[in-house]
Design an enzyme around this catalytic site. Sequence first.
Site, PDB file in Angstrom:
ATOM      1  N   GLY A 113     -26.423  -0.347-101.134  1.00  0.00           N
ATOM      2  CA  GLY A 113     -27.262   0.909-101.939  1.00  0.00           C
ATOM      3  C   GLY A 113     -28.446   0.822-102.289  1.00  0.00           C
ATOM      4  O   GLY A 113     -28.405   0.933-100.529  1.00  0.00           O
ATOM      5  N   MET A 126     -19.936  -1.676-115.122  1.00  0.00           N
ATOM      6  CA  MET A 126     -20.944  -1.485-114.542  1.00  0.00           C
ATOM      7  C   MET A 126     -20.975   0.182-114.709  1.00  0.00           C
ATOM      8  O   MET A 126     -20.505   1.216-114.319  1.00  0.00           O
ATOM      9  CB  MET A 126     -20.918  -2.164-113.258  1.00  0.00           C
ATOM     10  N   LEU A 151     -15.738  -8.352-112.513  1.00  0.00           N
ATOM     11  CA  LEU A 151     -14.144  -7.542-112.514  1.00  0.00           C
ATOM     12  C   LEU A 151     -14.632  -6.601-111.304  1.00  0.00           C
ATOM     13  O   LEU A 151     -13.899  -6.006-110.744  1.00  0.00           O
ATOM     14  CB  LEU A 151     -13.334  -8.057-113.152  1.00  0.00           C
ATOM     15  N   ASP A 163     -21.083   1.312-107.468  1.00  0.00           N
ATOM     16  CA  ASP A 163     -22.064   2.328-108.668  1.00  0.00           C
ATOM     17  C   ASP A 163     -21.880   3.568-108.759  1.00  0.00           C
ATOM     18  O   ASP A 163     -21.881   4.948-109.256  1.00  0.00           O
ATOM     19  CB  ASP A 163     -23.063   1.800-109.108  1.00  0.00           C
ATOM     20  N   ARG A 195      -6.886  -0.817-133.720  1.00  0.00           N
ATOM     21  CA  ARG A 195      -8.200  -1.465-134.263  1.00  0.00           C
ATOM     22  C   ARG A 195      -8.803  -0.080-132.673  1.00  0.00           C
ATOM     23  O   ARG A 195      -8.402   0.593-131.965  1.00  0.00           O
ATOM     24  CB  ARG A 195      -8.178  -3.004-132.427  1.00  0.00           C
TER      25      ARG A 195
HETATM   26  O1  F6P Z   1     -23.698  -2.481-108.026  1.00  0.00           O
HETATM   27  C1  F6P Z   1     -24.861  -2.441-108.931  1.00  0.00           C
HETATM   28  C2  F6P Z   1     -24.491  -3.390-109.931  1.00  0.00           C
HETATM   29  O2  F6P Z   1     -22.964  -3.637-109.806  1.00  0.00           O
HETATM   30  C3  F6P Z   1     -24.719  -2.256-111.302  1.00  0.00           C
HETATM   31  O3  F6P Z   1     -23.886  -1.980-112.272  1.00  0.00           O
HETATM   32  C4  F6P Z   1     -25.167  -4.212-112.310  1.00  0.00           C
HETATM   33  O4  F6P Z   1     -26.214  -3.257-112.962  1.00  0.00           O
HETATM   34  C5  F6P Z   1     -26.118  -4.355-111.167  1.00  0.00           C
HETATM   35  O5  F6P Z   1     -24.848  -4.663-110.056  1.00  0.00           O
HETATM   36  C6  F6P Z   1     -25.473  -6.414-111.609  1.00  0.00           C
HETATM   37  O6  F6P Z   1     -25.557  -6.735-110.424  1.00  0.00           O
HETATM   38  P1  F6P Z   1     -25.343  -8.657-110.481  1.00  0.00           P
HETATM   39  O7  F6P Z   1     -25.446  -9.151-111.804  1.00  0.00           O
HETATM   40  O8  F6P Z   1     -25.244  -9.007-109.195  1.00  0.00           O
HETATM   41  O9  F6P Z   1     -26.945  -9.099-110.171  1.00  0.00           O
END
Ligand code: F6P
Length: 367
Positions: A123, A190, A292, A148, A183
């Site tokens: 990324g 993410m 997940l 993302d 509810r």
């Molecule tokens: O790949 C990006 C991402 O999915 C973000 O949205 C998230 O904040 C991050 O990875 C979390 O990564 P890790 O928990 O592996 O540090």
Amino acid sequence: MSTIKKIAISTGGGDAPGLNAVIRAAVIAAINRGWEVVGIRDGYNGILLPKQYPQGGVFALTRREVRGITHLGGTILGTTNKGNPMNYPVQQPDGTFKETDRTGELVDGMRKQGIDALISIGGDGSLTIANAIAQKGMKVVGVPKTIDNDLDRTVMTFGFDTAVSFATECIDRLHSTAESHRRVMVVEVMGRYAGWIALNSGISGTADAILIPEIPYDIEKVADKIRAREKGGSHFSIVVVAEGAMAKGGSRAVIGNEVGRLERLGGAGERVAKELQAATGKESRCVVLGHLLRGGSPTTFDRLISLRFGAAAVRALDEGQSGVMVALDPPAVRYVPLSEATHRMKVVPLDCDTILTGRDLGVCFGD
Ligand code: F6P
């Protein structure tokens, strides 16, 4: 004719479905050109931290290693989102950490292994490193990965479609339980800087409210939407929240800060659920989809673009390209400068058609 004899492949940052498909395509396309291929373990740790790999931090990738991996999540090379070689945290005698540029050492390490070129799959962070390595004289081609979808200059990154499909399925499943129990169900997905996953899954899963980092929210607006639904006879609501969403004048929900890595986000959905329960009096529950979204088998779309990206990366090297990223520009895969792909985040444009569609359908964006 290219002069390449041996290439390396590295996967960096958070994993994403499709990584193995890229690796398989790149390995086979390279072998078919008579090139040797090696994989670097765990980002660049296989070269930078040799003591951690008594069996070798760099290993041969032949047809055998890539057999039957197209549909598998994760990466056979391993990955890391710690220890960026551009500002590597090196512990000092007094226990503090000093950020050190180790990219020169990394390029030397690759040269010592006889590596002529690198395919870097990653990324924004990994491709910024890839660009620095290219500037040190190594031939480098990048492949855009991230669930993302926040990399610029490609219509889509691989991994995104799988994450959105899974999130949509989860939102579908939450409708019946939300309705049965009357509810509010808050689904956190993410999306650190960009709300693409929340937006696309929220619209597809017919969420009532979608909160994304690009639109700081007013919780009262979301509560109004829930109250209006209640009045109209719909006694449940679904709210999708990107982990990087924040209230107007507020900040991201952060749960941890470690040296040499990005802030750990968490709690955005729980915060929204609590506030909505207080504002509407309706029982509100939060489900965090988190990692997940990064697992499982890539969708057909992700498999195909991953295979296309892997093969295109090898073609790019064969054509003498370097410092570029393969990018999806339907129906083509093109090469764009790494510097352009990483110069800014591709966030959701507020006037994009998907946001307009949401507004036409009465979805609340918290503004
Ligand atoms: O790949 C990006 C991402 O999915 C973000 O949205 C998230 O904040 C991050 O990875 C979390 O990564 P890790 O928990 O592996 O540090």
